[in-house]
Write an enzyme that holds these catalytic residues in place. Sequence first.
Site, PDB file in Angstrom:
ATOM      1  N   GLY A  11      43.895  34.349  50.185  1.00  0.00           N
ATOM      2  CA  GLY A  11      43.162  33.923  48.990  1.00  0.00           C
ATOM      3  C   GLY A  11      43.819  34.477  47.743  1.00  0.00           C
ATOM      4  O   GLY A  11      43.168  34.786  46.746  1.00  0.00           O
ATOM      5  N   ALA A  12      45.146  34.587  47.807  1.00  0.00           N
ATOM      6  CA  ALA A  12      45.888  35.343  46.796  1.00  0.00           C
ATOM      7  C   ALA A  12      45.879  34.697  45.421  1.00  0.00           C
ATOM      8  O   ALA A  12      46.128  35.370  44.421  1.00  0.00           O
ATOM      9  CB  ALA A  12      47.325  35.556  47.283  1.00  0.00           C
ATOM     10  N   ALA A  13      45.566  33.399  45.350  1.00  0.00           N
ATOM     11  CA  ALA A  13      45.523  32.748  44.041  1.00  0.00           C
ATOM     12  C   ALA A  13      44.116  32.728  43.443  1.00  0.00           C
ATOM     13  O   ALA A  13      43.896  32.144  42.383  1.00  0.00           O
ATOM     14  CB  ALA A  13      46.060  31.312  44.147  1.00  0.00           C
ATOM     15  N   GLN A  15      40.281  34.587  42.146  1.00  0.00           N
ATOM     16  CA  GLN A  15      39.887  35.533  41.090  1.00  0.00           C
ATOM     17  C   GLN A  15      40.153  36.984  41.493  1.00  0.00           C
ATOM     18  O   GLN A  15      40.671  37.770  40.702  1.00  0.00           O
ATOM     19  CB  GLN A  15      38.383  35.394  40.776  1.00  0.00           C
ATOM     20  CG  GLN A  15      37.990  34.051  40.211  1.00  0.00           C
ATOM     21  CD  GLN A  15      38.655  33.795  38.879  1.00  0.00           C
ATOM     22  OE1 GLN A  15      38.795  34.690  38.052  1.00  0.00           O
ATOM     23  NE2 GLN A  15      39.074  32.561  38.675  1.00  0.00           N
ATOM     24  N   ASN A 105      33.354  29.710  57.869  1.00  0.00           N
ATOM     25  CA  ASN A 105      34.224  30.880  57.815  1.00  0.00           C
ATOM     26  C   ASN A 105      34.871  31.182  59.160  1.00  0.00           C
ATOM     27  O   ASN A 105      35.978  31.728  59.212  1.00  0.00           O
ATOM     28  CB  ASN A 105      33.463  32.083  57.261  1.00  0.00           C
ATOM     29  CG  ASN A 105      33.439  32.019  55.746  1.00  0.00           C
ATOM     30  OD1 ASN A 105      34.477  32.109  55.118  1.00  0.00           O
ATOM     31  ND2 ASN A 105      32.272  31.798  55.175  1.00  0.00           N
ATOM     32  N   GLN A 112      42.879  33.465  61.792  1.00  0.00           N
ATOM     33  CA  GLN A 112      43.533  34.621  61.162  1.00  0.00           C
ATOM     34  C   GLN A 112      43.534  35.825  62.113  1.00  0.00           C
ATOM     35  O   GLN A 112      44.514  36.572  62.169  1.00  0.00           O
ATOM     36  CB  GLN A 112      42.853  34.961  59.827  1.00  0.00           C
ATOM     37  CG  GLN A 112      43.149  33.876  58.771  1.00  0.00           C
ATOM     38  CD  GLN A 112      42.704  34.235  57.372  1.00  0.00           C
ATOM     39  OE1 GLN A 112      42.114  35.286  57.144  1.00  0.00           O
ATOM     40  NE2 GLN A 112      42.969  33.342  56.426  1.00  0.00           N
ATOM     41  N   ASP A 159      29.723  48.199  46.818  1.00  0.00           N
ATOM     42  CA  ASP A 159      28.324  48.644  46.791  1.00  0.00           C
ATOM     43  C   ASP A 159      28.260  50.163  46.603  1.00  0.00           C
ATOM     44  O   ASP A 159      27.432  50.674  45.838  1.00  0.00           O
ATOM     45  CB  ASP A 159      27.629  48.231  48.092  1.00  0.00           C
ATOM     46  CG  ASP A 159      27.821  46.751  48.376  1.00  0.00           C
ATOM     47  OD1 ASP A 159      27.394  45.938  47.544  1.00  0.00           O
ATOM     48  OD2 ASP A 159      28.428  46.411  49.398  1.00  0.00           O
ATOM     49  N   ARG A 162      29.094  50.917  43.035  1.00  0.00           N
ATOM     50  CA  ARG A 162      27.960  50.530  42.191  1.00  0.00           C
ATOM     51  C   ARG A 162      26.835  51.555  42.305  1.00  0.00           C
ATOM     52  O   ARG A 162      26.169  51.883  41.315  1.00  0.00           O
ATOM     53  CB  ARG A 162      27.431  49.164  42.628  1.00  0.00           C
ATOM     54  CG  ARG A 162      28.314  48.000  42.209  1.00  0.00           C
ATOM     55  CD  ARG A 162      27.901  46.729  42.933  1.00  0.00           C
ATOM     56  NE  ARG A 162      28.597  45.561  42.382  1.00  0.00           N
ATOM     57  CZ  ARG A 162      28.648  44.376  42.981  1.00  0.00           C
ATOM     58  NH1 ARG A 162      28.045  44.198  44.162  1.00  0.00           N
ATOM     59  NH2 ARG A 162      29.279  43.376  42.414  1.00  0.00           N
ATOM     60  N   HIS A 187      27.097  44.117  53.911  1.00  0.00           N
ATOM     61  CA  HIS A 187      27.317  43.829  52.491  1.00  0.00           C
ATOM     62  C   HIS A 187      26.479  42.610  52.130  1.00  0.00           C
ATOM     63  O   HIS A 187      26.958  41.492  52.088  1.00  0.00           O
ATOM     64  CB  HIS A 187      28.797  43.567  52.217  1.00  0.00           C
ATOM     65  CG  HIS A 187      29.060  43.018  50.848  1.00  0.00           C
ATOM     66  ND1 HIS A 187      28.816  43.741  49.705  1.00  0.00           N
ATOM     67  CD2 HIS A 187      29.499  41.807  50.434  1.00  0.00           C
ATOM     68  CE1 HIS A 187      29.102  42.998  48.643  1.00  0.00           C
ATOM     69  NE2 HIS A 187      29.515  41.811  49.063  1.00  0.00           N
TER      70      HIS A 187
HETATM   71  P1  NDP Z   1      37.130  35.172  44.692  1.00  0.00           P
HETATM   72  O1  NDP Z   1      38.524  35.679  44.695  1.00  0.00           O
HETATM   73  O2  NDP Z   1      36.278  35.464  43.521  1.00  0.00           O
HETATM   74  O3  NDP Z   1      36.349  35.680  45.994  1.00  0.00           O
HETATM   75  C1  NDP Z   1      36.938  35.612  47.278  1.00  0.00           C
HETATM   76  C2  NDP Z   1      35.966  36.071  48.316  1.00  0.00           C
HETATM   77  O4  NDP Z   1      35.595  37.423  48.093  1.00  0.00           O
HETATM   78  C3  NDP Z   1      34.661  35.290  48.365  1.00  0.00           C
HETATM   79  O5  NDP Z   1      34.330  35.087  49.722  1.00  0.00           O
HETATM   80  C4  NDP Z   1      33.692  36.214  47.718  1.00  0.00           C
HETATM   81  O6  NDP Z   1      32.386  36.051  48.229  1.00  0.00           O
HETATM   82  C5  NDP Z   1      34.200  37.530  48.176  1.00  0.00           C
HETATM   83  N1  NDP Z   1      33.661  38.675  47.449  1.00  0.00           N
HETATM   84  C6  NDP Z   1      33.344  39.864  47.993  1.00  0.00           C
HETATM   85  N2  NDP Z   1      32.855  40.690  47.108  1.00  0.00           N
HETATM   86  C7  NDP Z   1      32.836  40.028  45.949  1.00  0.00           C
HETATM   87  C8  NDP Z   1      32.410  40.372  44.655  1.00  0.00           C
HETATM   88  N3  NDP Z   1      31.894  41.525  44.341  1.00  0.00           N
HETATM   89  N4  NDP Z   1      32.567  39.478  43.692  1.00  0.00           N
HETATM   90  C9  NDP Z   1      33.090  38.297  43.956  1.00  0.00           C
HETATM   91  N5  NDP Z   1      33.472  37.908  45.168  1.00  0.00           N
HETATM   92  C10 NDP Z   1      33.356  38.766  46.156  1.00  0.00           C
HETATM   93  O7  NDP Z   1      37.096  33.613  44.962  1.00  0.00           O
HETATM   94  P2  NDP Z   1      37.999  32.428  44.407  1.00  0.00           P
HETATM   95  O8  NDP Z   1      37.284  31.197  44.770  1.00  0.00           O
HETATM   96  O9  NDP Z   1      38.463  32.697  43.036  1.00  0.00           O
HETATM   97  O10 NDP Z   1      39.293  32.558  45.300  1.00  0.00           O
HETATM   98  C11 NDP Z   1      39.308  32.357  46.657  1.00  0.00           C
HETATM   99  C12 NDP Z   1      40.689  31.917  47.019  1.00  0.00           C
HETATM  100  O11 NDP Z   1      40.776  31.938  48.426  1.00  0.00           O
HETATM  101  C13 NDP Z   1      41.020  30.504  46.562  1.00  0.00           C
HETATM  102  O12 NDP Z   1      42.255  30.563  45.889  1.00  0.00           O
HETATM  103  C14 NDP Z   1      41.122  29.719  47.867  1.00  0.00           C
HETATM  104  O13 NDP Z   1      42.126  28.741  47.815  1.00  0.00           O
HETATM  105  C15 NDP Z   1      41.509  30.820  48.801  1.00  0.00           C
HETATM  106  N6  NDP Z   1      41.255  30.627  50.218  1.00  0.00           N
HETATM  107  C16 NDP Z   1      42.292  30.980  51.017  1.00  0.00           C
HETATM  108  C17 NDP Z   1      42.187  30.886  52.356  1.00  0.00           C
HETATM  109  C18 NDP Z   1      43.364  31.270  53.154  1.00  0.00           C
HETATM  110  O14 NDP Z   1      44.198  32.018  52.665  1.00  0.00           O
HETATM  111  N7  NDP Z   1      43.487  30.817  54.375  1.00  0.00           N
HETATM  112  C19 NDP Z   1      40.971  30.397  53.013  1.00  0.00           C
HETATM  113  C20 NDP Z   1      39.911  30.103  52.084  1.00  0.00           C
HETATM  114  C21 NDP Z   1      40.060  30.226  50.737  1.00  0.00           C
HETATM  115  P3  NDP Z   1      31.250  35.139  47.522  1.00  0.00           P
HETATM  116  O15 NDP Z   1      31.663  33.722  47.781  1.00  0.00           O
HETATM  117  O16 NDP Z   1      30.006  35.553  48.223  1.00  0.00           O
HETATM  118  O17 NDP Z   1      31.289  35.511  46.067  1.00  0.00           O
END
Ligand code: NDP
Length: 327
Positions: A11-13, A15, A105, A112, A159, A162, A187
């Site tokens: 999920g490197a791209a 937030q 998931n 993975q 957590d 926080r 969590h």
């Molecule tokens: P974020 O980077 O904001 O979040 C990623 C994950 O972290 C979510 O499941 C999120 O859960 C979780 N998380 C845990 N703690 C926190 C917290 N305190 N605040 C926010 N999130 C938290 O999500 P994005 O959508 O910006 O990015 C996800 C990326 O992952 C995308 O670029 C997508 O393409 C990629 N992705 C990659 C996969 C892979 O590599 N195979 C598979 C699936 C997605 P929650 O949803 O509950 O906020």
Amino acid sequence: TKQPVRVAVTGAAGQIGYSLLFRIASGDMLGKDQPVILQLLEITPALKALNGVVMELRDCAFPLLADIVTSDDPMVAFKDADYALLVGAMPRKAGMERGDLLGANGGIFKPQGEALNAVASRDVKVLVVGNPANTNALIAQQNAPDLDAGQFTAMVRLDHNRAISQLAEKTGKPVSSIKNLTIWGNHSSTQYPDLSQATVDGQPALDQVDRDWYEQQYISTVAKRGAAIIEARGLSSAASAASAAIDHMRDWALGTPEGEWVSMGIPSDGSYGIPEGLIYGFPVTCKNGKYEIVQGLPVSDFSRGKMDATAQELTEERDEVRKLGLV
Ligand code: NDP
């Protein structure tokens, strides 16, 4: 100089990735003397955005960043990985039931886990951040039979942090004066931020706040902090989540300070009556790259109830993913 270690991030791209990668590459996670190779996984449609992040990483000219690999194939991204931070996950969409979320998931964390099993370093340390983090970690772990279960962990450190910050604010003391609080369990909103052993400036925390505030406000404020940040910022708490992931991995790899503990989601060994195998938040100390549960802490009736409730939720999640054939 040290040999580079391989750090995989999924999920490197996203937030969180956007905060996390720069901290890893600057040495915040593994030390200012430890070169790293970043191995970044994304889904195919996000590879272009990932390439932009890679351009920025290169433009930082981090002296410790030895190389960057990108891929949409976990067999490539996890190859020989010493550390794996599993951030990418399927977000809960409106109207989604827990079973749907866990199923979606499972489609990510089962392959993975299999890929980590097949190609990662035999000593890989895995941290799952993507939600539902504890059960996603369980799915990955159960699909990696050749690795030790203890190599799979889930993040409750945000957590934990926080909980420290809320207590610091309430007591008017610096965060550095607060020690030994614990996040037990999942969590999720059932987590139990436990102040019974915590100290502020060496004195029991619960002597410095009133019991009603602790039971009625503090616990839910910590558990609902993520929602409060979304409400205020319009976006989720990505930078603090990334920072907590850094803390988790740093302490695991480099150790916790003498006499202090942190909270990590780890496979239960049955300690404190928590069903074996659940990935559950425990108080741990770390040394030489290994963690150990802090044993022998007294558990009040109040704590017992909270610890069992969050274990119950994790048991139900495990039952659900068993039904789906994911573990
Ligand atoms: P974020 O980077 O904001 O979040 C990623 C994950 O972290 C979510 O499941 C999120 O859960 C979780 N998380 C845990 N703690 C926190 C917290 N305190 N605040 C926010 N999130 C938290 O999500 P994005 O959508 O910006 O990015 C996800 C990326 O992952 C995308 O670029 C997508 O393409 C990629 N992705 C990659 C996969 C892979 O590599 N195979 C598979 C699936 C997605 P929650 O949803 O509950 O906020």
